[in-house]
Design an enzyme around this catalytic site. Sequence first.
Site, short mmCIF file in Angstrom:
data_model
loop_
_atom_site.label_atom_id
_atom_site.label_comp_id
_atom_site.label_asym_id
_atom_site.label_seq_id
_atom_site.Cartn_x
_atom_site.Cartn_y
_atom_site.Cartn_z
N GLY A 180 -0.15 -5.42 1.02
CA GLY A 180 -1.32 -5.46 -0.15
C GLY A 180 -1.24 -6.07 -1.57
N ASP B 71 46.59 -2.84 6.33
CA ASP B 71 46.92 -2.76 7.81
C ASP B 71 48.33 -2.79 7.97
OD1 ASP B 71 46.84 -3.94 10.76
OD2 ASP B 71 44.70 -4.01 10.20
N GLU C 244 3.81 -5.86 7.16
CA GLU C 244 3.38 -4.73 7.76
C GLU C 244 3.50 -4.46 9.31
OE1 GLU C 244 1.85 -6.77 5.65
OE2 GLU C 244 0.31 -5.93 4.29
N GLU D 146 -1.26 -9.70 -0.59
CA GLU D 146 -2.85 -9.85 -0.43
C GLU D 146 -3.55 -10.19 -1.54
OE1 GLU D 146 -2.99 -6.84 2.70
OE2 GLU D 146 -3.90 -8.43 3.96
N ALA E 98 0.82 -1.34 -0.21
CA ALA E 98 0.00 0.17 0.25
C ALA E 98 0.69 1.21 -0.01
CB ALA E 98 -1.06 0.13 1.07
P1 NAD Z 1 40.58 -3.24 16.12
O1 NAD Z 1 41.71 -3.17 16.94
O2 NAD Z 1 39.97 -4.52 15.87
O3 NAD Z 1 41.38 -2.93 14.55
C1 NAD Z 1 42.31 -1.93 14.47
C2 NAD Z 1 43.15 -2.26 13.26
O4 NAD Z 1 43.98 -1.30 13.11
C3 NAD Z 1 44.02 -3.32 13.85
O5 NAD Z 1 43.81 -4.46 12.78
C4 NAD Z 1 45.40 -2.84 13.59
O6 NAD Z 1 46.54 -3.65 13.13
C5 NAD Z 1 44.96 -1.67 12.41
N1 NAD Z 1 46.22 -0.57 12.53
C6 NAD Z 1 46.50 0.05 13.87
N2 NAD Z 1 47.27 1.05 13.34
C7 NAD Z 1 47.48 0.93 12.02
C8 NAD Z 1 48.34 1.56 11.04
N3 NAD Z 1 49.05 2.62 11.46
N4 NAD Z 1 48.18 1.27 9.89
C9 NAD Z 1 47.40 0.33 9.58
N5 NAD Z 1 46.49 -0.41 10.32
C10 NAD Z 1 46.64 0.02 11.59
O7 NAD Z 1 39.86 -2.04 16.44
P2 NAD Z 1 38.26 -1.67 15.88
O8 NAD Z 1 37.48 -2.25 16.99
O9 NAD Z 1 37.93 -2.38 14.51
O10 NAD Z 1 38.26 -0.11 15.97
C11 NAD Z 1 38.66 0.74 14.90
C12 NAD Z 1 38.19 1.97 14.86
O11 NAD Z 1 36.68 1.91 14.82
C13 NAD Z 1 38.52 2.77 16.34
O12 NAD Z 1 38.65 4.03 15.87
C14 NAD Z 1 37.12 2.47 17.23
O13 NAD Z 1 36.98 3.62 17.80
C15 NAD Z 1 36.17 2.66 15.99
N6 NAD Z 1 34.79 2.02 16.38
C16 NAD Z 1 34.79 0.71 16.97
C17 NAD Z 1 33.59 0.18 17.03
C18 NAD Z 1 33.40 -1.08 17.66
O14 NAD Z 1 32.31 -1.48 18.03
N7 NAD Z 1 34.63 -1.99 17.97
C19 NAD Z 1 32.23 0.67 16.56
C20 NAD Z 1 32.54 1.86 15.95
C21 NAD Z 1 33.72 2.58 15.85
#
Ligand code: NAD
Length: 736
Positions: A127, A357, A152, A130, A67
């Site tokens: 809908g 990484d 819905e 349906e 709908a």
């Molecule tokens: P994590 O520790 O799992 O991952 C971080 C990664 O970054 C690691 O693999 C590390 O090797 C890599 N790293 C560190 N320095 C580096 C560099 N100089 N160059 C390249 N890679 C590098 O952390 P995460 O939980 O994934 O968090 C990452 C970011 O996301 C943080 O800023 C965190 O605040 C944010 N965040 C986390 C969440 C959550 O629920 N975990 C949610 C939202 C935002």
Amino acid sequence: MSDSNFKVDTDSDGIALITWDMPGRSMNVIDLTVIEELGAIVETLVADSAVKGAVITSGKDTFCAGADLTLLESLTRAFAEMAKTQGEEAASKVLFEESRKLSQLYRRIETSGKPFVAAINGTALGGGFELCLGCHHRVASDNPKTRVGLPEIKIGLFPGAGGTQRVARMLQPADALQLLLKGDQLRLSRAKAMKLIDNVVPAADLVKAAKDWIKAGGKAEAPWDVKGFKNPGGLVFSKAGMMVFPAANAIYRRETYDNYPAARAILQTVFDGLQLPMDLALQVESRWFAKILRSKEAAAMIRTLFVSMQDLNKGARRPANVPATKLKKVGVIGAGFMGAGIAYVSAQAGLEVVLIDRDQAAADKGKTHSHGLMSDQVNKGRATAADRDAVLARITPTSDYGALQGCDLVIEAVFEDRKVKAETVAKAQAVVPDIVFGSNTSTLPISSLAENAKDPAKFVGIHFFSPVEKMLLVEIIMGEKTGDVALATALDFVRAIRKTPIVVNDSRGFYTSRVVGTYIREGHLMLTEGVPAAMIENVGRMAGMPVGPLSLNDEVAVDLAWKILKATEADLGAAAIDARQKQLLSDLVEKHGRLGRKNAKGFYDYPEKGPKKLWPGLADLQPQHLDPDTIDIDGIKKRLLAIQALETARCFEEGVLTDVREADVGSILGFGFAPFSGGTLSYIDMMGTKAFVALCQTLEKAHGARFKPTKLLLEMAERNETFYGRFAPGARRAAA
Ligand code: NAD
């Protein structure tokens, strides 16, 4: 008669092909003109003795999306107006008659005496499905994208055009209730196995197969209209029936805490309807439908989860002056928990991804995450091995920043550490100096991180939620200097990965984490007041939150809450934090090493086998213990929701939030704020600003200044205003 939404061709065998193809729309939806036109077509065909039967199909890629919800909105608005001038009873009568027209049309098709077949060429929902159920036979073309179902309930409604009664007569009652209460969208294979679809044929044969069924003598009578019909599950008042309905009631209570009138209406309609002949059963359904249509919950859920979400998805906040960015390749730096998820959703959306990484092994590990998720999809039959290979081929894991060359956007998800983030920006910008840079930081202010960028105007927060592949929301954070190009690029990216964006201004915790923090803190403080932990958790869910505040803290990590509290105290002083919460967190983290789910020790214990259990040691950390029988459950419920709504109002007043739609959509998609309320600001509007201010004042007296209503709320209460009335969606407030 205008038949502009439909085309009718009757062949030499006397079989009419009705093709539904609404001009100027990408999908067919049901609105008043559709009901009128289809009604007139049905009457003409039924009256024409040369017509043997009819096939209904669609001229679009999909069959029908359901709908037109703006139609439902206008019906309820007209009802409210009429109730004011002519009284509730007269208005209810009109609403009942208007809102059952579709149900009557489908019943007319079903009892017309001529066979009708639905030729389902693509997705048929609500809908639209349906209508298929109202036909005597259903053939679908083997389109793997097709989904059918009655979703819905997800916007606080229920199928009101015969859906509840027909599926309850086609399926076992437990299966029917599950379909209606969950609102799942089924693949064709599943729908066929459940016998909701009779046949699946190659697309080229669809109409022929439908017509063949009529030619072969397909009966123009629904099974339930044949004398002697028996419900698949037997009588309601039978041993089998009693195995289902009382249990269904209990499950309904457990899952919804009676917060969803539409879910209750489904149970009632199916229970009552199965005891009645079809025409009466449809009347019962229509009465409930009109009632639910008038519910505050349905109005709030339709507004937030359909209208506003669609507006935001379509780019309501996108600066119009920036041409669309054609994103092809993105860089993701940090292949950890979040970065791996961001890489996955990007590659799944067809983007090339450079996943960086510190060393090759760490980058490779990030890519393995996508392998795992895609393999799951393959195992569940939702993707093919070729789909998996294609997604994986788009992800290039490396430790070489040089690979960022050619990227249209870079997002960092490295450690939450200013220095590491600054180094990352510098390294990336040495390769791609001019493109937009996004940070997934969860706590560091965007404006200060932007200082590391060559051009702070091109620096923006792109905050994902975990798990990235499941969470629908992305919070985009504007630093002081973030410009339109960065915002537009971030929004284009979010659109490409099919998530919903909200745009907020920089603030400690942005919007979502800031509000979630108040929910968690309230749980902590209740614990210190002596409320039993189990009660806090249960009441959190009773209030409509997906999990209790203590569980939630375990998920995001108790030591993170401790870290944030210490940082807040260091930056803003002792008055900015609560000493009782500090004591509790310090005890948990410093003394007992309880960090949350991540070390299997938080507010809960997480045994290797079996479900989590509240840690018995919590009672020793409570300075006092209240007698549970003296605790006002409703009071705690309101307290847990009010603190979040109040913090949202603060964010709005401070200009962190600038659009009421984003406040509401962000609260439901980001942290699951009681969806039946329509979100944090709709919660205030639903209660009425006056009543909300009075509630805050009562809570302020009992629990302190954190419940003090804001200046804006006091002013709105005085003038009897609502958020949606005063700040009409789209009319943005200037940032503070
Ligand atoms: P994590 O520790 O799992 O991952 C971080 C990664 O970054 C690691 O693999 C590390 O090797 C890599 N790293 C560190 N320095 C580096 C560099 N100089 N160059 C390249 N890679 C590098 O952390 P995460 O939980 O994934 O968090 C990452 C970011 O996301 C943080 O800023 C965190 O605040 C944010 N965040 C986390 C969440 C959550 O629920 N975990 C949610 C939202 C935002």
